[in-house]
Design a protein around this motif. Structure first.
Motif, PDB file in Angstrom:
ATOM      1  N   ALA A 128      -2.996   0.604   8.024  1.00 30.55           N
ATOM      2  CA  ALA A 128      -2.059  -0.355   8.049  1.00 30.55           C
ATOM      3  C   ALA A 128      -1.017  -0.377   9.039  1.00 30.55           C
ATOM      4  O   ALA A 128      -0.760  -1.451   9.692  1.00 30.55           O
ATOM      5  CB  ALA A 128      -1.559  -0.655   6.625  1.00 30.55           C
TER       6      ALA A 128
ATOM      7  N   VAL B 134       0.927  -1.315  -0.023  1.00 32.27           N
ATOM      8  CA  VAL B 134       0.178  -0.001  -0.080  1.00 32.27           C
ATOM      9  C   VAL B 134       0.784   1.370   0.109  1.00 32.27           C
ATOM     10  O   VAL B 134       0.421   2.415  -0.574  1.00 32.27           O
ATOM     11  CB  VAL B 134      -0.851   0.038   1.289  1.00 32.27           C
ATOM     12  CG1 VAL B 134      -0.337   0.499   2.503  1.00 32.27           C
ATOM     13  CG2 VAL B 134      -2.166   0.913   1.011  1.00 32.27           C
TER      14      VAL B 134
ATOM     15  N   ARG C  77      -5.615   6.386   3.182  1.00 31.89           N
ATOM     16  CA  ARG C  77      -6.242   6.117   4.420  1.00 31.89           C
ATOM     17  C   ARG C  77      -5.855   4.593   4.763  1.00 31.89           C
ATOM     18  O   ARG C  77      -5.740   4.548   5.949  1.00 31.89           O
ATOM     19  CB  ARG C  77      -7.763   6.218   4.304  1.00 31.89           C
ATOM     20  CG  ARG C  77      -8.664   6.063   5.365  1.00 31.89           C
ATOM     21  CD  ARG C  77      -8.314   6.763   6.642  1.00 31.89           C
ATOM     22  NE  ARG C  77      -9.004   6.365   7.733  1.00 31.89           N
ATOM     23  CZ  ARG C  77      -8.673   6.647   9.065  1.00 31.89           C
ATOM     24  NH1 ARG C  77      -7.408   7.102   9.180  1.00 31.89           N
ATOM     25  NH2 ARG C  77      -9.505   6.205  10.073  1.00 31.89           N
ATOM     26  N   ALA C  78      -5.822   3.764   3.821  1.00 32.34           N
ATOM     27  CA  ALA C  78      -5.553   2.456   4.043  1.00 32.34           C
ATOM     28  C   ALA C  78      -4.190   2.289   4.779  1.00 32.34           C
ATOM     29  O   ALA C  78      -3.832   1.288   5.342  1.00 32.34           O
ATOM     30  CB  ALA C  78      -5.702   1.580   2.734  1.00 32.34           C
ATOM     31  N   LYS C  79      -3.305   2.906   4.008  1.00 33.23           N
ATOM     32  CA  LYS C  79      -1.913   3.038   4.403  1.00 33.23           C
ATOM     33  C   LYS C  79      -1.898   3.557   6.079  1.00 33.23           C
ATOM     34  O   LYS C  79      -0.971   2.889   6.635  1.00 33.23           O
ATOM     35  CB  LYS C  79      -1.166   4.109   3.782  1.00 33.23           C
ATOM     36  CG  LYS C  79       0.175   4.485   4.100  1.00 33.23           C
ATOM     37  CD  LYS C  79       1.021   5.163   3.154  1.00 33.23           C
ATOM     38  CE  LYS C  79       2.564   5.691   3.583  1.00 33.23           C
ATOM     39  NZ  LYS C  79       2.105   6.820   4.558  1.00 33.23           N
TER      40      LYS C  79
ATOM     41  N   LEU D  60      -4.159  -5.470  -0.848  1.00 33.57           N
ATOM     42  CA  LEU D  60      -5.655  -5.918  -0.572  1.00 33.57           C
ATOM     43  C   LEU D  60      -5.771  -7.510  -0.332  1.00 33.57           C
ATOM     44  O   LEU D  60      -6.057  -8.069   0.853  1.00 33.57           O
ATOM     45  CB  LEU D  60      -6.668  -5.497  -1.415  1.00 33.57           C
ATOM     46  CG  LEU D  60      -8.020  -6.283  -1.430  1.00 33.57           C
ATOM     47  CD1 LEU D  60      -8.923  -5.537  -0.352  1.00 33.57           C
ATOM     48  CD2 LEU D  60      -8.845  -5.889  -2.793  1.00 33.57           C
TER      49      LEU D  60
ATOM     50  N   TYR E  44      -8.260   6.700  -1.070  1.00 32.22           N
ATOM     51  CA  TYR E  44      -8.285   5.442  -0.353  1.00 32.22           C
ATOM     52  C   TYR E  44      -7.169   4.953  -0.039  1.00 32.22           C
ATOM     53  O   TYR E  44      -7.263   4.119   1.042  1.00 32.22           O
ATOM     54  CB  TYR E  44      -9.227   4.414  -1.535  1.00 32.22           C
ATOM     55  CG  TYR E  44     -10.514   4.881  -1.620  1.00 32.22           C
ATOM     56  CD1 TYR E  44     -11.055   5.401  -3.070  1.00 32.22           C
ATOM     57  CD2 TYR E  44     -11.697   5.087  -0.736  1.00 32.22           C
ATOM     58  CE1 TYR E  44     -12.461   5.952  -3.212  1.00 32.22           C
ATOM     59  CE2 TYR E  44     -13.171   5.384  -0.994  1.00 32.22           C
ATOM     60  CZ  TYR E  44     -13.286   5.902  -2.170  1.00 32.22           C
ATOM     61  OH  TYR E  44     -14.561   6.203  -2.537  1.00 32.22           O
TER      62      TYR E  44
ATOM     63  N   LYS F 119     -11.180  -2.618   7.807  1.00 32.15           N
ATOM     64  CA  LYS F 119     -11.553  -1.341   7.356  1.00 32.15           C
ATOM     65  C   LYS F 119     -10.580  -1.005   6.148  1.00 32.15           C
ATOM     66  O   LYS F 119     -10.921  -0.415   5.126  1.00 32.15           O
ATOM     67  CB  LYS F 119     -11.294  -0.132   8.268  1.00 32.15           C
ATOM     68  CG  LYS F 119     -12.280  -0.286   9.366  1.00 32.15           C
ATOM     69  CD  LYS F 119     -12.125   0.741  10.460  1.00 32.15           C
ATOM     70  CE  LYS F 119     -13.177   0.620  11.377  1.00 32.15           C
ATOM     71  NZ  LYS F 119     -12.712   1.650  12.582  1.00 32.15           N
ATOM     72  N   SER F 120      -9.329  -1.417   6.116  1.00 30.88           N
ATOM     73  CA  SER F 120      -8.383  -1.115   5.047  1.00 30.88           C
ATOM     74  C   SER F 120      -8.659  -1.951   4.001  1.00 30.88           C
ATOM     75  O   SER F 120      -8.528  -1.506   2.732  1.00 30.88           O
ATOM     76  CB  SER F 120      -6.926  -1.818   5.371  1.00 30.88           C
ATOM     77  OG  SER F 120      -6.472  -0.992   6.642  1.00 30.88           O
TER      78      SER F 120
ATOM     79  N   LEU G  94     -11.619  -0.133   2.219  1.00 31.20           N
ATOM     80  CA  LEU G  94     -11.041   0.939   1.375  1.00 31.20           C
ATOM     81  C   LEU G  94     -10.625   0.664   0.126  1.00 31.20           C
ATOM     82  O   LEU G  94     -10.518   1.152  -0.856  1.00 31.20           O
ATOM     83  CB  LEU G  94     -10.012   1.861   2.413  1.00 31.20           C
ATOM     84  CG  LEU G  94     -10.634   2.647   3.706  1.00 31.20           C
ATOM     85  CD1 LEU G  94      -9.444   2.987   4.414  1.00 31.20           C
ATOM     86  CD2 LEU G  94     -11.358   3.764   3.041  1.00 31.20           C
ATOM     87  N   LEU G  95      -9.558  -0.349   0.187  1.00 31.44           N
ATOM     88  CA  LEU G  95      -8.691  -0.811  -1.130  1.00 31.44           C
ATOM     89  C   LEU G  95      -9.843  -1.400  -1.944  1.00 31.44           C
ATOM     90  O   LEU G  95      -9.360  -1.424  -3.298  1.00 31.44           O
ATOM     91  CB  LEU G  95      -7.749  -1.569  -0.657  1.00 31.44           C
ATOM     92  CG  LEU G  95      -6.443  -1.157   0.269  1.00 31.44           C
ATOM     93  CD1 LEU G  95      -5.635  -2.256   0.673  1.00 31.44           C
ATOM     94  CD2 LEU G  95      -5.995  -0.120  -0.464  1.00 31.44           C
TER      95      LEU G  95
END
Length: 248
Positions: A108, A36, A103-105, A56, A100, A80-81, A84-85
């Motif tokens: 993580a 990510v 936010r996922a980063k 993902l 997205y 949640k990640s 988003l991904l």
């Protein structure tokens, strides 16, 4: 940074068969973060989507182990990640996809830290493997640096906005002072001229417009100083002419 990525690759590619579920989950999470991060640093939408998809898949692999490991917080963050991904593939623009990914980063990083804390507490005196511990420290340090940069940028923006607002207020104050100054001078000249007329003095006072030329360039104190000087000069001229009329 290349050395850091090499550690991530070795750690996630060579999972020892005897690892616990928490250790395995941690490996997948670190791998998910690596992908990510690559996605976030990509400069085109194709690479962004490619690494986002790899991240993902790593998050999905971590979920089963996280369930068995028992780290609820880390599981929720990983979930949640994934949500988003999942939006990245349908993103029409690079900016939409990066929103997205960013936010996922962040999630993580938090997921890894939460699993780290959970494992440390569960094992109490047992420490994480040295390589993984190093990676987590690197992630924490990087997260702190990013937060510091964000705070510094926010502080810079606030200072700039404050300076602009202060400059605007000062300019308005100066303009009002100059306006009041001109009004008072005009009123004083009108009063003095009426007084000269009553005394049968043929001379009239006029306002020297050159006195206003440099007013806006000065500060508040300088404007007040010039105003008092101008008013004194007009008053002195008036008294002088009034005195001359009395001597005629």
């Amino acid at each position: 940074m290349k050395y850091f990525k090499l550690i991530l690759f070795v750690l996630t590619s060579c999972i020892i068969s005897g690892q616990s579920n928490c250790d395995t989950a941690s490996s997948y999470l670190v791998n998910a973060y690596s992908h990510v991060k690559d996605s976030y640093e990509s400069n085109n939408i194709s690479h962004l989507k490619y690494y986002a998809n790899r991240s993902l898949e790593s998050f999905k692999l971590s979920k089963e182990n996280l369930t068995q490991c028992g780290c609820t917080k880390s599981f929720e963050l990983a979930d949640k990640s994934i949500d988003l991904l999942a939006h990245v593939e349908q993103a029409e623009t690079y900016e939409d996809g990066r929103f997205y990914v960013k936010r996922a980063k962040e999630l993580a990083q938090k997921s890894i830290v939460e699993l780290d804390k959970f494992t440390a507490y569960a094992n109490k005196v047992e420490k994480l493997p040295s390589n993984e511990e190093l990676i987590l420290l690197e992630l924490k340090q990087q997260a702190l640096k990013e937060q510091q940069l964000a705070l510094q940028q926010k502080e810079k923006e606030i200072k700039q906005k404050f300076a602009e607002q202060r400059a605007n207020l000062l300019q308005k104050e100066k303009e009002k002072l100059i306006k009041d100054y001109k009004t008072i001078i005009a009123s004083s000249i009108d009063t003095y001229n009426k007084s000269l007329q009553v005394c049968n003095c043929n001379e009239k006072l006029t306002d020297d417009k050159s006195n206003y030329t440099s007013l806006k360039l000065g500060d508040i104190a300088e404007i007040k100083k010039q105003y008092l000087s101008h008013l004194k000069s007009i008053t002195a001229t008036y008294l002088n002419r009034l005195d001359n009329c009395g001597n005629q």
